[in-house]
Motif scaffolding. Structure first.
Motif, short mmCIF file in Angstrom:
data_model
loop_
_atom_site.label_atom_id
_atom_site.label_comp_id
_atom_site.label_asym_id
_atom_site.label_seq_id
_atom_site.Cartn_x
_atom_site.Cartn_y
_atom_site.Cartn_z
N GLY A 133 -3.07 4.51 2.04
CA GLY A 133 -2.05 4.76 1.03
C GLY A 133 -1.81 3.55 0.17
O GLY A 133 -2.75 2.88 -0.27
N ASP A 134 -0.56 3.24 -0.07
CA ASP A 134 -0.21 2.12 -0.94
C ASP A 134 0.14 0.86 -0.15
O ASP A 134 0.85 -0.01 -0.63
CB ASP A 134 0.96 2.50 -1.86
CG ASP A 134 2.21 2.92 -1.07
OD1 ASP A 134 2.13 3.00 0.17
OD2 ASP A 134 3.24 3.18 -1.71
N CYS A 136 0.22 -2.73 1.21
CA CYS A 136 -0.10 -4.01 0.59
C CYS A 136 -0.87 -4.86 1.60
O CYS A 136 -0.39 -5.10 2.71
CB CYS A 136 1.18 -4.72 0.16
SG CYS A 136 0.94 -6.38 -0.46
#
Length: 230
Positions: A133-134, A136
C-alpha cells in the motif's frame, strides 16, 4: 493478489494462531481513562473487542495498566495486524513497536517471537516490492528496527532485493536524508557501536552504493559524518 501480499496476510494469520493460546484474564488499570465495561471487553474474547477499544489499548501508556506486558502480549495480533495493514482501523505502527519492546517482546516464548519475526520479514518484502500500500519505507524500517532491536537483517533483505522497485526506494531514501536517518530506531539500541544510524550510513556507502549512481559530495559527506559520529 501478489505473492508478497499473500505472504504478508498468511504471516498475520499465523501470528493469530501463535498467540491463540494466550489465555484471557481480568484486565485492570487506570480507572480515570478506562471504564469497567472497557476492562470487561479487554478481558473477554479478542473477536469481541471493538475497534475503538483496540486503538485505545494500542496507544495507552504502559503505566496505565496494572500488569502492562501481559495484556499487551495477548492483544499483540490485533495491534500488529492494524499497524501493518493500516486503513480505516489502522493503528500507529511506531507506537506499537515501542509498546512491544516495553512489553519485553524480545524475551517472549520462541513461538511468539518467531511469528512476530515472520510478519516483519513478510511486511518488509512487501514494502520492497511495492505491495504494501502506501507504507513509507523509512518509517517501516524504523518500526522494524525498534521491534526487533536490530537494523542489520532488514538492510540485508534490502540488499538482496535487486529489483527496480527496491532500487527506486533506495534512491528515495537518499533523497530524504537526513530525515531518513534522524529518527531511525527511536533510541532503541545498546550503545553507539549498535546505533542503527551509523550502521545504515555505512551500509549505504559500502554495500549498496553501486545501486545509487553517483552520490553528490554533500550526501557522501553527510553519510560519513553519521557513520563516524553516532
Amino acid at each position: 493478489m501478489s505473492s508478497y501480499r499473500h505472504a504478508l496476510l498468511s504471516a498475520l494469520d499465523a501470528l493469530d494462531s501463535a498467540f491463540a493460546a494466550e489465555p484471557a484474564f481480568p484486565v485492570t488499570g487506570c480507572t480515570y481513562c478506562w471504564a469497567d465495561e472497557h476492562f470487561a471487553e479487554l478481558s473477554g474474547p479478542l473477536a469481541a473487542i471493538s475497534e475503538e477499544t483496540i486503538l485505545g489499548a494500542a496507544m495507552e501508556v504502559s503505566d496505565h495498566w496494572s500488569d502492562f506486558p501481559r495484556p499487551y502480549r495477548r492483544l499483540t495480533p490485533l495491534f500488529v495486524r492494524r499497524a501493518v495493514l493500516g486503513g480505516e482501523h489502522g493503528v500507529p505502527a511506531d507506537v506499537v513497536a515501542c509498546r512491544l519492546r516495553q512489553a519485553g517482546c524480545l524475551e517472549w516464548a520462541p513461538g511468539l517471537t518467531d511469528a512476530l519475526w515472520a510478519v516483519g520479514v513478510a511486511w518488509w518484502r512487501a514494502v520492497l516490492h511495492g505491495e504494501a500500500g502506501d507504507a513509507c519505507t523509512e518509517e517501516v524500517l524504523s518500526v522494524l528496527t525498534v521491534a526487533s532491536g536490530t537494523v542489520r537483517p532488514w538492510l540485508g533483505i534490502w540488499a538482496a532485493t535487486r529489483t527496480p522497485c527496491a532500487d527506486a526506494l533506495l534512491a528515495q531514501y537518499i533523497d530524504h536524508l537526513p530525515y531518513s536517518l534522524s529518527d531511525l530506531g527511536d533510541g532503541w539500541w545498546d550503545g553507539p557501536r549498535h546505533d542503527p544510524r551509523r550502521e545504515v550510513a555505512a551500509w549505504l556507502l559500502r554495500d549498496v552504493r553501486d545501486r545509487l549512481g553517483g552520490l553528490a559530495p554533500d550526501v557522501v559527506r553527510a553519510l560519513n559524518e553519521v557513520r563516524c559520529t553516532f
